[in-house]
Enzyme design. Structure first.
Site, PDB file in Angstrom:
ATOM      1  N   GLU A 143       0.753  -1.266   0.230  1.00 31.76           N
ATOM      2  CA  GLU A 143      -0.146  -0.069   0.076  1.00 31.76           C
ATOM      3  C   GLU A 143       0.915   1.317   0.042  1.00 31.76           C
ATOM      4  OE1 GLU A 143      -2.821  -0.210  -0.439  1.00 31.76           O
ATOM      5  OE2 GLU A 143      -3.833  -2.056   0.401  1.00 31.76           O
ATOM      6  N   CYS A 144       0.398   2.383  -0.623  1.00 30.87           N
ATOM      7  CA  CYS A 144       1.270   3.714  -0.650  1.00 30.87           C
ATOM      8  C   CYS A 144       0.829   4.543   0.341  1.00 30.87           C
ATOM      9  CB  CYS A 144       0.770   4.219  -2.016  1.00 30.87           C
ATOM     10  SG  CYS A 144      -1.025   4.805  -2.333  1.00 30.87           S
ATOM     11  N   GLY A 145      -0.268   4.121   0.954  1.00 32.40           N
ATOM     12  CA  GLY A 145      -0.846   5.184   2.025  1.00 32.40           C
ATOM     13  C   GLY A 145      -2.098   5.660   1.800  1.00 32.40           C
TER      14      GLY A 145
END
Length: 242
Positions: free
Chosen positions: A228-230
């Site tokens: 996940e990138c955030g």
């Protein structure tokens, strides 16, 4: 004798409704219920065409937000234009307030600076632009094409969840890969050109690699450190309440 009534949260209500609906019906139901409060976000990645097509067919007035980090693959930019033209989409582009050149001059290559750098990169390039999009569009219901089968971090998700003040909704959460492939075929949707080169997931050019033998899709992102990138996790940053 009075009976206690347990009221469902908004996220629970959406999840319960979705259990008995097909993806297109879920999107139509959602837009009928929330109207202008709903937006779809898209990265124009490998499977983005599915949600874009479903929304165009079942809720064509739903705003579409494209988060352009400035670090996407050239193929992604060209693919986005192809889909926008083919599906006749009305897309609003949101970009970071700091250009890639300025970011690198001030902070260096954040994606090479471990978890702290990744976190800062995500806030600048994804979380802040999305928070700005929701605020400017006056939306608090955010639709995404997240699916459980995409990663271990998504397996336990419900169809809807409250993330701070935003209700996040996933109409194709329960779709498996074969269902996605069948939809592409049935709707004659073009594929992202990098899929043919071994990419099984898509993000920025510096943090996404093709999958090699013995590797899974999750390990092809961020050097295998995370998936996940955030954007689909709580950033923990009080400045961006999305």
């Amino acid at each position: 004798m009075s009976e206690s009534i347990e009221l469902l949260s908004e996220a629970q209500e959406v999840s319960a409704a979705f259990e008995h609906l097909k993806a297109g019906e879920r999107i139509a139901w959602l837009y009928e219920k929330y109207g202008s409060r709903v937006v779809l976000s898209s990265s124009f990645g490998l499977q983005a065409a599915v949600m874009l097509s479903l929304v165009k067919e079942h809720a064509p007035e739903m705003p579409i937000v494209w988060l352009d980090t400035g670090y996407l693959f050239p193929e992604t930019y060209r693919y986005a234009e192809q889909l926008i033209d083919k599906l006749d989409l009305n897309v609003t582009v949101y970009q970071p307030q700091i250009t890639p050149a300025r970011q690198e001059a001030l902070y260096g290559k954040l994606w090479e600076q471990g978890e702290k750098g990744h976190s800062k990169y995500g806030l600048i390039n994804k979380v802040e632009p999305m928070a700005r999009a929701l605020k400017e569009l006056q939306a608090d219901v955010w639709v995404s094409g997240v699916r459980r089968s995409q990663s271990s971090t998504r397996k336990g998700r419900n169809f809807a969840e409250q993330q701070k003040k935003t209700l996040k909704v996933y109409p194709i959460l329960d779709w498996a890969d074969p269902q996605v492939s069948a939809y592409f075929y049935d709707k004659k949707l073009p594929k992202h050109p990098l899929e043919a080169e071994g990419y099984q997931t898509m993000g920025d050019w510096h943090s996404t690699n093709p999958v090699v033998e013995g590797q899974d899709a999750e390990s092809s992102r961020f050097g295998g450190q995370k998936y996940e990138c955030g954007l689909h996790l709580d950033s923990g940053n009080a400045d961006f309440q999305i």
